[in-house]
Scaffold this active site. Structure first.
Site, short mmCIF file in Angstrom:
data_model
loop_
_atom_site.label_atom_id
_atom_site.label_comp_id
_atom_site.label_asym_id
_atom_site.label_seq_id
_atom_site.Cartn_x
_atom_site.Cartn_y
_atom_site.Cartn_z
N ILE A 167 0.87 -1.07 0.10
CA ILE A 167 0.14 0.02 -0.31
C ILE A 167 0.82 1.23 0.08
O ILE A 167 1.64 1.62 0.87
CB ILE A 167 -0.84 -0.22 1.17
CG1 ILE A 167 -1.92 -1.30 1.23
CG2 ILE A 167 -1.98 1.23 0.96
CD1 ILE A 167 -2.63 -1.62 0.08
N CYS A 242 -11.98 3.54 -8.83
CA CYS A 242 -10.97 4.47 -8.31
C CYS A 242 -9.91 4.07 -9.20
O CYS A 242 -9.03 4.83 -9.51
CB CYS A 242 -10.86 4.06 -7.05
SG CYS A 242 -12.29 4.68 -5.72
N ARG A 247 -5.36 4.69 -13.25
CA ARG A 247 -4.87 3.97 -14.38
C ARG A 247 -4.59 5.17 -15.36
O ARG A 247 -3.64 5.08 -16.24
CB ARG A 247 -5.57 3.01 -14.83
CG ARG A 247 -5.37 1.62 -14.01
CD ARG A 247 -6.54 0.60 -14.07
NE ARG A 247 -6.23 -0.45 -13.20
CZ ARG A 247 -7.11 -1.38 -13.19
NH1 ARG A 247 -8.12 -1.55 -14.07
NH2 ARG A 247 -6.71 -2.44 -12.27
N ASP A 340 20.71 0.90 -21.90
CA ASP A 340 21.99 0.09 -22.74
C ASP A 340 22.71 1.03 -23.80
O ASP A 340 23.92 0.91 -23.65
CB ASP A 340 21.14 -0.98 -23.61
CG ASP A 340 22.02 -1.77 -24.44
OD1 ASP A 340 22.73 -2.61 -23.75
OD2 ASP A 340 22.32 -1.52 -25.71
N MET A 341 22.14 2.00 -24.19
CA MET A 341 22.91 2.74 -25.00
C MET A 341 23.81 3.60 -24.27
O MET A 341 24.67 4.18 -24.89
CB MET A 341 21.83 3.76 -25.72
CG MET A 341 21.19 2.93 -26.79
SD MET A 341 19.88 3.84 -27.67
CE MET A 341 20.57 5.49 -28.25
N GLU A 367 -1.51 -1.44 -10.28
CA GLU A 367 -2.73 -0.88 -10.87
C GLU A 367 -3.29 -1.88 -12.01
O GLU A 367 -3.59 -1.21 -13.10
CB GLU A 367 -2.50 0.62 -11.40
CG GLU A 367 -2.54 1.63 -10.30
CD GLU A 367 -3.76 1.88 -9.72
OE1 GLU A 367 -4.71 1.59 -10.23
OE2 GLU A 367 -3.66 2.44 -8.48
N THR A 369 -1.63 -5.48 -13.67
CA THR A 369 -0.50 -6.06 -14.50
C THR A 369 -0.74 -6.02 -16.11
O THR A 369 -1.93 -5.83 -16.49
CB THR A 369 -0.12 -7.34 -14.24
OG1 THR A 369 -1.05 -8.15 -14.61
CG2 THR A 369 0.15 -7.66 -12.69
C1 LIG Z 1 5.12 -0.37 -5.08
C2 LIG Z 1 3.74 -0.74 -5.12
C3 LIG Z 1 3.04 -0.21 -4.61
C4 LIG Z 1 1.50 -0.55 -4.70
N1 LIG Z 1 0.79 0.43 -4.14
C5 LIG Z 1 -0.74 -0.17 -3.95
C6 LIG Z 1 -1.66 0.77 -3.14
O1 LIG Z 1 -1.34 1.93 -3.00
N2 LIG Z 1 -3.17 0.32 -3.00
C7 LIG Z 1 -3.28 -1.23 -3.65
O2 LIG Z 1 -4.36 -1.36 -3.29
N3 LIG Z 1 -2.36 -1.87 -4.09
C8 LIG Z 1 -0.83 -1.40 -4.48
N4 LIG Z 1 -0.11 -2.01 -5.07
C9 LIG Z 1 -0.28 -3.58 -5.15
C10 LIG Z 1 -0.66 -3.79 -6.82
O3 LIG Z 1 -1.74 -3.41 -7.21
C11 LIG Z 1 -0.52 -5.39 -7.00
O4 LIG Z 1 0.82 -5.77 -6.98
C12 LIG Z 1 -1.03 -5.84 -8.26
O5 LIG Z 1 -2.40 -5.58 -8.50
C13 LIG Z 1 -0.73 -7.31 -8.74
O6 LIG Z 1 -0.86 -8.32 -7.60
P1 LIG Z 1 0.25 -9.20 -6.99
O7 LIG Z 1 1.35 -8.31 -6.83
O8 LIG Z 1 -0.39 -9.87 -5.93
O9 LIG Z 1 0.36 -10.14 -8.41
P2 LIG Z 1 -0.58 -11.44 -8.74
O10 LIG Z 1 -1.93 -10.76 -8.57
O11 LIG Z 1 -0.22 -12.52 -7.59
O12 LIG Z 1 -0.09 -11.80 -10.38
C14 LIG Z 1 1.20 -12.66 -10.29
C15 LIG Z 1 1.15 -12.87 -11.81
O13 LIG Z 1 0.26 -13.28 -12.20
C16 LIG Z 1 -0.39 -12.73 -13.56
N5 LIG Z 1 -1.88 -13.05 -13.57
C17 LIG Z 1 -2.69 -12.69 -12.53
N6 LIG Z 1 -4.16 -13.30 -12.96
C18 LIG Z 1 -3.76 -13.71 -14.18
C19 LIG Z 1 -4.75 -14.19 -15.19
N7 LIG Z 1 -5.98 -14.29 -14.83
N8 LIG Z 1 -4.26 -14.63 -16.38
C20 LIG Z 1 -2.75 -14.54 -16.61
N9 LIG Z 1 -2.08 -14.15 -15.69
C21 LIG Z 1 -2.43 -13.82 -14.51
C22 LIG Z 1 -0.18 -11.47 -13.27
O14 LIG Z 1 -0.23 -10.57 -14.43
C23 LIG Z 1 1.23 -11.47 -12.63
O15 LIG Z 1 2.17 -11.62 -13.71
C24 LIG Z 1 1.26 -1.90 -5.11
C25 LIG Z 1 2.33 -2.61 -5.64
C26 LIG Z 1 3.66 -2.12 -5.66
C27 LIG Z 1 4.75 -2.95 -6.21
#
Ligand SMILES: Cc1cc2nc3c(=O)[nH]c(=O)nc-3n(C[C@H](O)[C@H](O)[C@H](O)COP(=O)(O)OP(=O)(O)OC[C@H]3O[C@@H](n4cnc5c(N)ncnc54)[C@H](O)[C@@H]3O)c2cc1C
Length: 387
Positions: A167, A242, A247, A340-341, A367, A369
């Protein structure tokens, strides 16, 4: 020849109103003067530059599209340009601004009671209060519908149990917008710093977004008064709305990071002599620079039209997904190529691209992946849900 620091190959400038240009230029000056000189050091020290918050508030950068409550009431293109300029300085600072504006002030404005708005929006706009948005949970952020955090009614109060993770602004936030499952579906709650049963823990050892505070939030029988529920948020669609705001800002912001990487790669290529010629005289280098400019220009046009649609009330969330996916991928690829450049020097913080590249590894993940955004667009095309 295009402007090197802030390329505008298609004269997109001419498509902006005078007000939009004015907003962009004032943020551009702020970033040149106050952000760029400290961004690398803050990254190295993993320090959030809190001293910039009052200056940003003075410029009206928080909740800038909202009206009333001390907010600037700008249009969405001006908001996008703000995000672009802040991220030209630093992705962590842009993340801070996105969360404060799109993920905290927006839900309070849209879903909150009059009392909640009066209490929080002026303070958040002034930067005197900081907010965070707790949606993601440890089991996986891509699937927020599978939420484990619960809110149960006990008398007049709500009692929260569960955890949120990753968060932004977590431990520095005065107010957390927290999403939890109730017997009647997902609801939003305002949890204040220091509320008994509410704790935060910072996430360390990050090699990305080091200038931004990231924390986990923990709720252990955390009792909050009934008036802290966001009365108009009635389902998961509320937090998802939100995310659309945030995004949208990201799709603009990353253009700033890409511009900075492109201009640095171009500058180095102008000055580096290899095989008795300047790097800019090499075909392969020109192809790479031209490709960067092609992708930046495409991204600029894409978000400008997205912003015009948003201002007309016609933007669809799948269009935001396509823009977030396209533009973050564009910026990340350009950052890696610019790194790289610049050669070996490019792995140091003497140059920007390594910092940008590492930061963008977060931006491509949070927000939604890339895969999630592809699936959102895929669902729009086919009508079939494939998550
Ligand atoms: C620095 C940072 C700040 C953040 N700030 C906030 C914040 O303020 N508030 C908040 O609520 N969250 C926040 N997040 C969380 C962020 O939104 C999540 O990390 C993101 O939604 C991905 O969730 P996860 O990391 O649990 O990955 P996962 O959901 O576990 O995903 C892992 C992998 O599986 C893939 N995947 C998932 N589902 C599928 C599917 N159906 N088919 C194919 N591939 C899939 C994904 O693309 C990813 O490559 C933050 C994250 C970071 C790193």
């Amino acid at each position: 020849m295009p402007d090197v620091a802030t390329p505008d190959f298609y004269n997109i400038e001419s498509l902006l109103s005078e007000d939009e240009r004015h907003v962009r230029d004032s943020v551009r000056r702020f970033v040149d003067k106050h952000v760029l000189p400290i961004a690398s050091d803050c990254f190295e020290q993993a320090r959030f530059p809190a001293e910039l918050v009052p200056k940003m508030a003075e410029l009206g950068l928080f909740g800038s599209t909202l009206t009333g409550y001390g907010c600037a009431g700008l249009n969405n293109v001006a908001y996008g340009l703000i995000m672009q300029e802040i991220e030209r300085g630093d992705s962590g600072l842009r993340s801070f601004t996105s969360v404060q504006s799109g993920l905290v002030m927006y839900p309070i404005f849209r879903y909150g009671s009059d009392e909640q708005k009066e209490r929080w929006l002026p303070e958040l706009a002034k930067g005197k209060a900081i907010g965070c948005f707790g949606l993601s949970e440890p089991h996986g952020g891509s699937d927020p519908g599978a939420m484990f955090t619960t809110a149960r009614k006990q008398g007049e109060d709500w009692v929260l149990n569960g955890s949120k993770t990753w968060i932004t602004n977590g431990s520095i936030a005065d107010v957390a917008v927290v999403w939890a499952r109730t017997e009647d579906g997902v609801r939003g709650f305002l949890v204040e710093k220091g509320n008994p049963g509410y704790e935060t823990l910072d996430i360390g050892r990050k090699f990305s977004l080091r200038t931004s505070v990231t924390s986990s939030l923990h709720f252990d029988n955390c009792r909050i008064p009934a008036e802290n529920e966001l009365p108009l948020a009635r389902s998961l669609s509320a937090p998802l709305s939100c995310l659309t705001q945030a995004r949208y800002g990201i799709a603009w912001g990353v253009i700033g990071a890409a511009m900075a990487c492109y201009s640095e790669a171009l500058d180095v290529a102008h000055h580096r002599t290899l095989f008795r010629e300047l790097l800019i005289e090499k075909q392969a280098i020109q192809v790479r620079l031209a490709d960067m400019l092609r992708r930046i220009t495409t991204a600029q046009l894409l978000v400008l039209q997205l912003g015009r649609l948003k201002d007309a009330g016609e933007m669809h969330h799948a269009q935001v997904s396509l823009a977030k996916w396209n533009n973050v991928r564009m910026a990340l690829d350009i950052a890696r190529d610019a790194r790289d450049m610049i050669g070996a020097d490019g792995i140091t913080l003497e140059h920007g691209p390594i910092r940008r590249m590492l930061d963008l590894e977060t931006v491509v993940t949070y927000e939604g992946t890339q895969s999630i955004h592809q699936l959102i667009v895929g669902r729009e095309i086919t009508g079939a849900e494939a998550f």
